[in-house]
Enzyme design. Structure first.
Site, PDB file in Angstrom:
ATOM      1  N   PRO A  72       0.829  -1.213   0.000  1.00  0.00           N
ATOM      2  CA  PRO A  72       0.000   0.000   0.000  1.00  0.00           C
ATOM      3  C   PRO A  72       0.860   1.258   0.000  1.00  0.00           C
ATOM      4  CG  PRO A  72      -0.857  -1.606   1.558  1.00  0.00           C
ATOM      5  CD  PRO A  72       0.476  -2.128   1.090  1.00  0.00           C
ATOM      6  N   GLU A  73       0.541   2.172  -0.917  1.00  0.00           N
ATOM      7  CA  GLU A  73       1.262   3.430  -1.026  1.00  0.00           C
ATOM      8  C   GLU A  73       0.321   4.555  -0.605  1.00  0.00           C
ATOM      9  OE1 GLU A  73       3.392   3.730  -4.769  1.00  0.00           O
ATOM     10  OE2 GLU A  73       3.612   1.554  -4.879  1.00  0.00           O
TER      11      GLU A  73
END
Length: 270
Positions: free
Chosen positions: A2-3
């Site tokens: 996840p960014e």
């Protein structure tokens, strides 16, 4: 992993689910290695009975502020996600930790690969590496980007992944930003012209804005169970796929051991 858009999507989900104002019960921790600080016992004791007063994000980290001044800091790892459900809702088999809420629901930390981490700290910065500017805030300017790149000879893709340069940018959105700007991922960071730096800055903001807007639309359309992962980027990421702009087959290379997709026509080699 996840960014920024995925972590911000999680934050917005928690806010919309009404986590702020809820009092936490004693969490059930089933994988002790997730807890980085303090000990598991101290973590459980410190969380129990505390009320959540806000949920913030810094880079790829979530920070739940508690009413005693402490911070419940969370990193989702490679595949982590959070969900708030009634206690009688069937558990996902990859739920590793549960946090009871005082309204009869519970927050569940789903972490298939067990790479997520939790901290309970008086200073949330103690959990995080040194961070650069948030790329969707006014502090991220063409000038700050130019200054961060000016003395760096390393490949641009590698520099963009450093959280001290840009907070929250990761492998997927670095590839997308380089594709949108038409810059090869192996360009030495300090060789960009003023025009290329401006294009890269605009591409980073565009890539992240598009994704955060896509997640917002998905939350509205699929509430109360919105997706935790979308694929809103435009650079293809599979062998044999072709560039949507010129039709050239996209290529895969490794930059500092990170997989990197690019178009050899639109992003010419240095």
């Amino acid at each position: 992993m996840p960014e920024l858009p995925e972590v911000e999507n999680t934050r917005q989900y928690l806010l919309r689910s009404g986590l702020v104002g809820r009092r936490l019960g004693a969490p059930e921790i089933t994988w002790a290695n997730t807890i980085r600080e303090p000990s598991v016992g101290e973590f459980i004791e410190g969380v129990a009975g505390r009320r959540v007063t806000d949920v913030q994000r810094r880079g790829k980290y979530l920070n739940a502020l508690l009413d005693d001044g402490y911070h419940l800091v969370l990193h989702l790892g490679m595949t982590g996600s959070l969900r708030i459900h009634d206690t009688d809702t069937e558990l996902h088999r990859m739920v590793r930790h549960t946090f009871p809420l005082d309204d009869g629901r519970e927050m569940r930390f789903i972490d298939p690969r067990k790479f997520g981490h939790l901290w309970l700290l008086s200073d949330p910065d103690d959990a995080m590496p040194r961070m650069g500017p948030e790329p969707l805030e006014p502090s991220f300017t063409v000038q700050t980007l130019a200054e961060a790149l000016s003395n760096r000879k390393a490949p641009l893709k590698a520099i963009l992944l450093e959280q001290s340069v840009i907070a929250g940018l990761g492998n997927l959105y670095a590839d997308e930003s380089l594709f949108l700007s038409g810059i090869h991922p192996e360009r030495a960071a300090n060789t960009l012209s003023d025009d290329e730096t401006t294009r890269l800055h605009r591409a980073i903001v565009t890539a992240l804005t598009r994704s955060t807007e896509a997640y917002a639309a998905a939350r509205d359309a699929q509430w109360p169970d919105p997706p935790t992962a979308l694929s809103p980027w435009t650079i293809p990421r599979y062998k044999g796929e072709r560039c949507p702009h010129c039709g050239t087959e996209v290529q895969l290379l490794r930059v500092r051991n990170r997989s990197t997709w690019y178009c050899p026509q639109c992003q010419p080699a240095p």
